[in-house]
Design an enzyme around this catalytic site. Structure first.
Site, PDB file in Angstrom:
ATOM      1  N   GLU A   1      17.152  -2.513   0.324  1.00 28.07           N
ATOM      2  CA  GLU A   1      16.689  -3.618   1.172  1.00 28.07           C
ATOM      3  C   GLU A   1      16.478  -4.901   0.385  1.00 28.07           C
ATOM      4  OE1 GLU A   1      13.036  -4.256   4.328  1.00 28.07           O
ATOM      5  OE2 GLU A   1      14.049  -2.328   4.247  1.00 28.07           O
TER       6      GLU A   1
ATOM      7  N   TYR B   1       4.415   4.174  -0.047  1.00 20.35           N
ATOM      8  CA  TYR B   1       4.988   3.314   0.999  1.00 20.35           C
ATOM      9  C   TYR B   1       3.903   2.773   1.932  1.00 20.35           C
ATOM     10  CZ  TYR B   1       8.129   1.762   4.706  1.00 20.35           C
ATOM     11  OH  TYR B   1       8.810   1.010   5.631  1.00 20.35           O
TER      12      TYR B   1
END
Length: 692
Positions: free
Chosen positions: A7, A300
């Protein structure tokens, strides 16, 4: 050869280092049978309305609703180069498989899949699904790559969310902007959030403070209080009756109670705690924790779970011990049972530190990241600790026939609060338990002499929303009880952006001093909620939509059904909505209008550079330095602009001809095709006895 697409460049570098793709190229890295490239956020996005038809460049009521039959996608502006690089890598004959390594969540899935679909790639896809950027987690993830097809429903859910936001945002924003003559940003989640703010402000404004009076008796070592009284005279009589009188202890009840450790953080509770303790906005906290994740110091962040999974029970105790070191705590208690629940973890477990914090010089981190890492570490150590045990004492006493009471609390075992004390002591703050006073020893039947006083108080209005309380309201839009299913608006990953957009679009402000800042809707925000119908501003309806997106992800609702309901609501809104009477009082224009915008019917106002539509999203403008006029040595004046807007044409005398050096008169005609610049045509007045 495998092509890995991450990403962000920083994430790609971490992945490349683990899998051995260390040879740096332009826009990608290569090595050991891997190519590693990256997106830069969204490389592909839903196309704008005018890509379906040029007429949509103008904001016109007659064109609504805009509901694309077949959706179009475009490469995000300024990101064409990286998109081209990825496209060329995908076409390489030696590339036989792709690995989607974007963030392991709904938005990350969308980022990869839109690129994959836009480039018409047909090569097989594997999915890297990890909850930590540590090298060991990345390596483990590559050993256990999943099939890309397993995440098709996640992608469909993400795509439906994007399309629903487009449909509601484009149509509702244009509808209300055109009808009320100025830019009014309307959003599927943004508007219900604003509605909650406005409702809270209305409750605050409508609140009427009422005084109350409490008679208190000082018994020497402690104080007992009577019930709250509305009548001041009644309180004065009671005070006089008790002052100097004997007070008898009626009951002394002592109960041992306990307070369980707090749960671990998901993103929303972390944002709320950081706002409450540190004054960070939701967006700041998200940025800090994302940076910590990319630095491999926390797991995360965009998670909605507050538990860990069974397979973590053997590795987390070492992380707890390391985290406890932040607070100089030796041999912390570790009860893993209370933080593990597989049934309450969907895509990602709760946010905790990683083992990489062991080698981290926390002082080297920026202030915001330091503070967020500390409270994440603190929460982990607290969550696996023992319950805090305390004794609660309740004393009732009687003076004449009136009953008074007192409540006290004394700690028997700090339990998990021992580490919280260390954390707060470092900040020179007290725990609530340290503020609570313990009652002295008293026996039933014991008699004291009372010194009576009256304590005056008043009822308090509801408080303005902070980031903390507004996030809570968004998360629990259906007002569910603690153990019931919560239906919220927005997601942990998107709520911070929604709050900032409300401020950016002038619908709300943050006001306050130091750490505590409150959300206040602006007059424009209040007026917008006043004119919006219930379907657009309903918190409950939006929460139901969020629930339907989850159903799409679970495979229990079809994307087609969801989008049809959104489209039906939008059609109904456009066809049935009626303008509120006296709207000019709700949306007064601060600047005098010189005419109506030919594109969106809004107001055209004058500024330094020209005459522009007040609706910034419209784009219509007559520039004072337009070459059409300057080449003729004429100025585009306010009078000419007004005439052009009113009649579509204006007479311009004394125009200079570059060819002949002479002057002439002409009729200037407004020829607007909806593009970036407005065009003009010329007609020449007929001479006497002649033609035009």
């Amino acid at each position: 050869m495998k092509l890995v697409i991450a990403e962000k460049p920083s994430v790609a570098q971490s992945i490349a280092a683990v899998i051995g793709a260390t040879d740096r190229k332009d826009g990608y890295m290569e090595g050991k049978d891997f190519l590693v490239s990256w997106c830069v956020g969204h490389l592909v996005e839903l196309a704008s309305a005018d890509s379906y038809d040029e007429k949509y460049a103008k904001w016109q009521y007659e064109d609504l609703p805009i509901l694309p039959p077949d959706w179009k996608y475009v490469i995000s502006k300024g990101k064409e180069k990286q998109m081209k690089i990825i496209g060329e890598l995908m076409k390489r004959t030696e590339v036989t498989q792709l690995v989607a390594a974007t963030d392991a969540g709904r938005e990350g899935e969308l980022i990869f899949r839109l690129v994959y679909e836009k480039l018409s790639c047909k090569k097989p896809v594997k999915r890297l699904w990890i909850s930590s950027m540590e090298e060991s987690a990345i390596a483990e993830g590559f050993r256990n790559l999943r099939n890309g097809s397993d995440y098709e429903l996640l992608y469909q859910s993400a795509l439906c969310r994007a399309k629903a936001d487009w449909i509601v945002g484009i149509n509702a924003t244009r509808l209300f902007s055109v009808l009320y003559g100025q830019t009014l940003n309307v959003g599927r989640v943004m508007s219900p959030t604003l509605a909650m703010m406005v409702e809270r402000e209305e409750n605050i404004s409508a609140f009427r403070t009422t005084p109350f009076y409490t008679v208190q008796l000082d018994l020497g070592g402690f104080m007992v209080s009577g019930e709250k009284l509305q009548d001041k005279k009644e309180a004065e009589i009671l005070c006089n009756d008790c002052d100097g009188q004997n007070v008898t202890i009626e009951t002394v009840e002592q109960k041992e109670k306990s307070e369980k450790p707090p749960k671990l953080y998901d993103l929303t509770t972390l944002q709320r705690e950081a706002n409450r303790q540190l004054g960070f906005t939701a967006e700041q906290t998200l940025e800090y924790v994302q940076n910590l994740y990319e630095k491999k110091l926390v797991t995360y962040p965009r998670t909605d779970s507050r538990y860990l999974t069974e397979d973590m029970k053997d590795t987390v105790p070492a992380v707890v011990e390391t985290a406890a070191g932040f607070f100089s705590l030796q041999n912390p208690s570790v009860n893993m049972k209370q933080v593990i629940d597989n049934s309450k973890v969907s895509d990602h477990h709760a946010i905790i530190p990683t083992m990489s914090v062991k080698n981290c010089d926390i002082q080297s981190l920026p202030y915001g990241e330091q503070e967020i890492l500390r409270i994440i570490a603190l929460r982990l150590v607290c969550a696996v600790g023992e319950s805090c045990r305390y004794a609660e004492t309740v004393i009732t006493a009687k003076c004449n026939s009136s009953v008074f009471s007192a409540k006290g609390k004394s700690i028997l075992d700090d339990g998990w609060k021992s580490v919280e004390k260390l954390y707060l002591a470092d900040k020179k703050e007290q725990t609530q338990e340290e503020k609570d006073a313990a009652l002295p020893h008293a026996c039933q039947g014991e008699v004291f002499s009372a010194k009576a006083t009256i304590k005056e108080g008043k009822t308090s209005p509801p408080k303005h929303f902070t980031d903390d309380t507004l996030l809570s309201a968004m998360e629990n839009a259906n007002n569910a009880m603690e153990d019931a299913e919560r239906k919220g608006i927005g997601t942990p990953a998107t709520r911070a952006g929604i709050l900032e957009k409300l401020i950016k679009t002038g619908l709300a402000e943050r006001k306050g001093e130091k750490k505590t800042k409150y959300f206040i809707p602006t007059p424009k925000g209040i007026s917008l909620i006043t004119v919006l119908p219930e379907a657009i501003k309903s918190v409950q309806l939006t929460a139901e939509w969020e629930e339907q997106l989850k159903q799409i992800e679970r495979g229990t609702l079809s994307p087609k059904t969801f989008l049809e309901s959104i489209s039906y609501m939008t059609k109904d809104l456009v066809s049935t909505y009626e303008v509120i009477k006296e709207a000019n009082t709700l949306f007064p224009s601060k600047i005098q209008s010189i005419g109506q915008c030919p594109r969106c019917k809004g107001s055209v106002i004058e500024n330094k550079k020209g005459f522009c539509c007040e609706n910034r999203n419209c784009g219509f403008a007559l520039w004072k330095e337009s070459k059409f006029f300057t080449a003729k040595k004429k100025a585009l004046t306010k009078a000419i602009a007004t005439e052009l807007l009113k009649k579509g044409k204006a007479i311009l005398t004394g125009c200079y001809s570059e060819k002949t050096g002479k002057t002439y008169d002409a009729v200037i005609i407004l020829d607007d095709t909806g593009g970036q610049y407005v065009n003009f045509k010329m007609e020449f007045p007929a001479k006497k006895g002649g033609k035009k």
